[in-house]
Scaffold this motif. Structure first.
Motif, PDB file in Angstrom:
ATOM      1  N   THR A 124     -45.531-111.078  51.229  1.00  0.00           N
ATOM      2  CA  THR A 124     -44.611-109.986  50.907  1.00  0.00           C
ATOM      3  C   THR A 124     -45.307-108.653  50.656  1.00  0.00           C
ATOM      4  OG1 THR A 124     -44.563-110.518  48.528  1.00  0.00           O
ATOM      5  CG2 THR A 124     -42.935-111.597  49.958  1.00  0.00           C
ATOM      6  N   ASP A 125     -46.447-108.659  49.960  1.00  0.00           N
ATOM      7  CA  ASP A 125     -47.069-107.386  49.614  1.00  0.00           C
ATOM      8  C   ASP A 125     -47.804-106.735  50.771  1.00  0.00           C
ATOM      9  OD1 ASP A 125     -48.889-109.674  48.954  1.00  0.00           O
ATOM     10  OD2 ASP A 125     -50.314-108.053  48.605  1.00  0.00           O
ATOM     11  N   GLU A 126     -47.886-107.424  51.909  1.00  0.00           N
ATOM     12  CA  GLU A 126     -48.395-106.769  53.114  1.00  0.00           C
ATOM     13  C   GLU A 126     -47.371-105.782  53.656  1.00  0.00           C
ATOM     14  OE1 GLU A 126     -51.353-106.910  54.710  1.00  0.00           O
ATOM     15  OE2 GLU A 126     -52.240-108.259  53.230  1.00  0.00           O
ATOM     16  N   ILE A 127     -46.156-105.828  53.116  1.00  0.00           N
ATOM     17  CA  ILE A 127     -45.111-104.869  53.467  1.00  0.00           C
ATOM     18  C   ILE A 127     -44.948-103.848  52.354  1.00  0.00           C
ATOM     19  CG2 ILE A 127     -42.625-104.603  53.864  1.00  0.00           C
ATOM     20  CD1 ILE A 127     -42.752-107.364  55.251  1.00  0.00           C
ATOM     21  N   SER A 128     -44.770-104.340  51.119  1.00  0.00           N
ATOM     22  CA  SER A 128     -44.522-103.426  50.001  1.00  0.00           C
ATOM     23  C   SER A 128     -44.723-104.153  48.682  1.00  0.00           C
ATOM     24  CB  SER A 128     -43.087-102.892  50.073  1.00  0.00           C
ATOM     25  OG  SER A 128     -42.774-102.095  48.952  1.00  0.00           O
ATOM     26  N   GLN A 129     -45.121-103.389  47.658  1.00  0.00           N
ATOM     27  CA  GLN A 129     -45.159-103.918  46.304  1.00  0.00           C
ATOM     28  C   GLN A 129     -43.746-103.992  45.705  1.00  0.00           C
ATOM     29  OE1 GLN A 129     -47.612-105.120  44.420  1.00  0.00           O
ATOM     30  NE2 GLN A 129     -49.284-104.795  45.867  1.00  0.00           N
ATOM     31  N   GLY A 155     -53.085 -92.902  58.067  1.00  0.00           N
ATOM     32  CA  GLY A 155     -52.056 -92.037  57.519  1.00  0.00           C
ATOM     33  C   GLY A 155     -50.715 -92.719  57.355  1.00  0.00           C
ATOM     34  N   GLY A 156     -50.660 -94.005  57.690  1.00  0.00           N
ATOM     35  CA  GLY A 156     -49.404 -94.736  57.623  1.00  0.00           C
ATOM     36  C   GLY A 156     -49.346 -95.670  56.436  1.00  0.00           C
ATOM     37  N   THR A 157     -48.389 -96.587  56.487  1.00  0.00           N
ATOM     38  CA  THR A 157     -48.123 -97.483  55.366  1.00  0.00           C
ATOM     39  C   THR A 157     -48.366 -98.935  55.758  1.00  0.00           C
ATOM     40  OG1 THR A 157     -45.788 -97.806  55.952  1.00  0.00           O
ATOM     41  CG2 THR A 157     -46.336 -95.902  54.547  1.00  0.00           C
ATOM     42  N   ARG A 158     -48.426 -99.788  54.745  1.00  0.00           N
ATOM     43  CA  ARG A 158     -48.543-101.224  55.000  1.00  0.00           C
ATOM     44  C   ARG A 158     -47.328-101.738  55.776  1.00  0.00           C
ATOM     45  NH1 ARG A 158     -52.603-103.948  53.029  1.00  0.00           N
ATOM     46  NH2 ARG A 158     -53.897-103.069  51.378  1.00  0.00           N
ATOM     47  N   GLU A 159     -46.162-101.224  55.430  1.00  0.00           N
ATOM     48  CA  GLU A 159     -44.970-101.662  56.152  1.00  0.00           C
ATOM     49  C   GLU A 159     -45.087-101.337  57.636  1.00  0.00           C
ATOM     50  OE1 GLU A 159     -40.210-100.676  56.493  1.00  0.00           O
ATOM     51  OE2 GLU A 159     -41.194-100.402  54.539  1.00  0.00           O
ATOM     52  N   GLU A 160     -45.538-100.146  57.961  1.00  0.00           N
ATOM     53  CA  GLU A 160     -45.712 -99.774  59.370  1.00  0.00           C
ATOM     54  C   GLU A 160     -46.726-100.676  60.048  1.00  0.00           C
ATOM     55  OE1 GLU A 160     -44.708 -94.991  58.934  1.00  0.00           O
ATOM     56  OE2 GLU A 160     -46.770 -95.706  58.759  1.00  0.00           O
ATOM     57  N   GLY A 161     -47.808-100.993  59.345  1.00  0.00           N
ATOM     58  CA  GLY A 161     -48.807-101.894  59.896  1.00  0.00           C
ATOM     59  C   GLY A 161     -48.265-103.288  60.118  1.00  0.00           C
ATOM     60  N   SER A 162     -47.475-103.779  59.160  1.00  0.00           N
ATOM     61  CA  SER A 162     -46.894-105.111  59.310  1.00  0.00           C
ATOM     62  C   SER A 162     -45.874-105.142  60.440  1.00  0.00           C
ATOM     63  CB  SER A 162     -46.249-105.562  57.996  1.00  0.00           C
ATOM     64  OG  SER A 162     -47.244-105.909  57.051  1.00  0.00           O
ATOM     65  N   ARG A 163     -45.087-104.088  60.582  1.00  0.00           N
ATOM     66  CA  ARG A 163     -44.128-104.039  61.688  1.00  0.00           C
ATOM     67  C   ARG A 163     -44.847-104.063  63.034  1.00  0.00           C
ATOM     68  NH1 ARG A 163     -38.856-102.868  60.606  1.00  0.00           N
ATOM     69  NH2 ARG A 163     -38.322-102.243  58.470  1.00  0.00           N
ATOM     70  N   GLU A 164     -45.923-103.288  63.144  1.00  0.00           N
ATOM     71  CA  GLU A 164     -46.689-103.256  64.389  1.00  0.00           C
ATOM     72  C   GLU A 164     -47.338-104.607  64.658  1.00  0.00           C
ATOM     73  OE1 GLU A 164     -50.183-100.461  66.398  1.00  0.00           O
ATOM     74  OE2 GLU A 164     -49.184 -99.813  64.542  1.00  0.00           O
ATOM     75  N   SER A 165     -47.870-105.224  63.621  1.00  0.00           N
ATOM     76  CA  SER A 165     -48.515-106.518  63.780  1.00  0.00           C
ATOM     77  C   SER A 165     -47.508-107.614  64.120  1.00  0.00           C
ATOM     78  CB  SER A 165     -49.276-106.902  62.504  1.00  0.00           C
ATOM     79  OG  SER A 165     -50.496-106.211  62.434  1.00  0.00           O
ATOM     80  N   PHE A 166     -46.342-107.563  63.477  1.00  0.00           N
ATOM     81  CA  PHE A 166     -45.327-108.578  63.770  1.00  0.00           C
ATOM     82  C   PHE A 166     -44.843-108.453  65.208  1.00  0.00           C
ATOM     83  CE2 PHE A 166     -41.053-110.502  63.565  1.00  0.00           C
ATOM     84  CZ  PHE A 166     -41.403-111.751  63.080  1.00  0.00           C
TER      85      PHE A 166
END
Length: 275
Positions: free
Chosen positions: A8-13, A249-260
């Protein structure tokens, strides 16, 4: 066939928001590491009550209690005693979520594994016996920052301890940055008999040898081969996204979306449909 999960925290705290995004992904398995800037084992009773309620109300399944157990220095006995308390807390928390897996590590990395090998085995004996007594699975993760990072090293540990309550969280990305040039097939084929859970992240190494995390499919791990092998070998556990990547410059959520999205694309190319 395996099931997809997300840490979960790979998206957001923000735990509620993380669950929103995971629901959007169509994923129902979650891995509990941090929420509200605390590890799951650090939550007070009120906070833990909130997590239990949110998970149950929304129908998620918890696949792993991702504690930080044994992320400490091997010669620091005070820290070791405190980490045994972390294990006790993990064992206490796991049944609240109908979960059997409690994560562990192999102490912060020292310069020479051989020098510390016997001490690692000695320090793991009590935790393994505690897991056996409690009926939970101590899920060992290979990771570069700790003493055991590759599939080969992990296999040696499993063969030596030889307990049915010690199994492996296989992380091919961690194995790659730990020096295993081909986590699949080389590391995977060695560690396969002990795998109970899988983390996925992708990476390249910088010219200085540092880990550079990438979206799934954009690094050096052969995830097409790895996913096909998991499916062909009948792995029916969880493949959990722990990307570590976020765009500059982005967020964990953006990274997780791209990775998913990268993960889904590879699965589609291989004709793999997770449960």
């Amino acid at each position: 066939m395996f099931t997809l999960g997300v840490m979960t925290d790979e998206i957001s705290q923000d735990f509620a928001h993380a669950l929103d995004v995971i629901e959007e992904f169509g994923v129902r398995a979650v891995e509990l590491h941090e929420m509200w800037d605390k590890n799951i084992c650090e939550l007070d009773s009120h906070e833990l009550t909130q997590v239990v309620h949110m998970v149950r109300q929304r129908g998620f399944a918890v696949c792993d209690i991702a504690s930080q157990f044994l992320r400490c220095y091997i010669d620091d006995l005070d820290a070791y005693n405190e980490h045994i308390k972390i294990l006790e807390r993990s064992i206490q928390i796991a049944p609240l979520f109908d979960c059997q897996l409690v994560r562990c590590f192999s102490f912060w990395r020292e310069d020479d594994l051989e020098t510390h090998w016997d001490t690692i085995l000695e320090r793991l004996e009590l935790p393994v016996r505690m897991a056996e007594s409690a009926g939970v699975m101590l899920a060992f993760e290979n990771v570069r920052s700790c003493n055991i990072g590759t599939g080969a090293e992990t296999t040696r540990l499993m063969e030596t301890i030889n307990s049915p309550n010690l199994r492996v969280i296989w992380d091919p990305g961690n194995a790659y940055v730990s020096g295993e040039a081909r986590p699949y097939p080389d590391g995977y084929e060695l560690v396969k008999p002990w795998i109970i859970h899988v983390h996925v992240k992708d990476a390249v190494l910088s010219p200085e040898g540092e880990s550079v995390w990438k979206p799934i499919g954009a690094g050096k791990v052969d995830y097409a081969g790895q996913f096909k092998a998991l499916a062909d070998d009948g792995y029916d556990g969880v493949v959990s996204l722990e990307t570590h990547y976020f765009p500059e410059g982005g967020t964990r959520e953006e990274g997780s979306r791209e990775s998913f999205a990268g993960l889904q694309a590879i699965l589609a190319e291989q004709g793999i449909v997770p449960n």
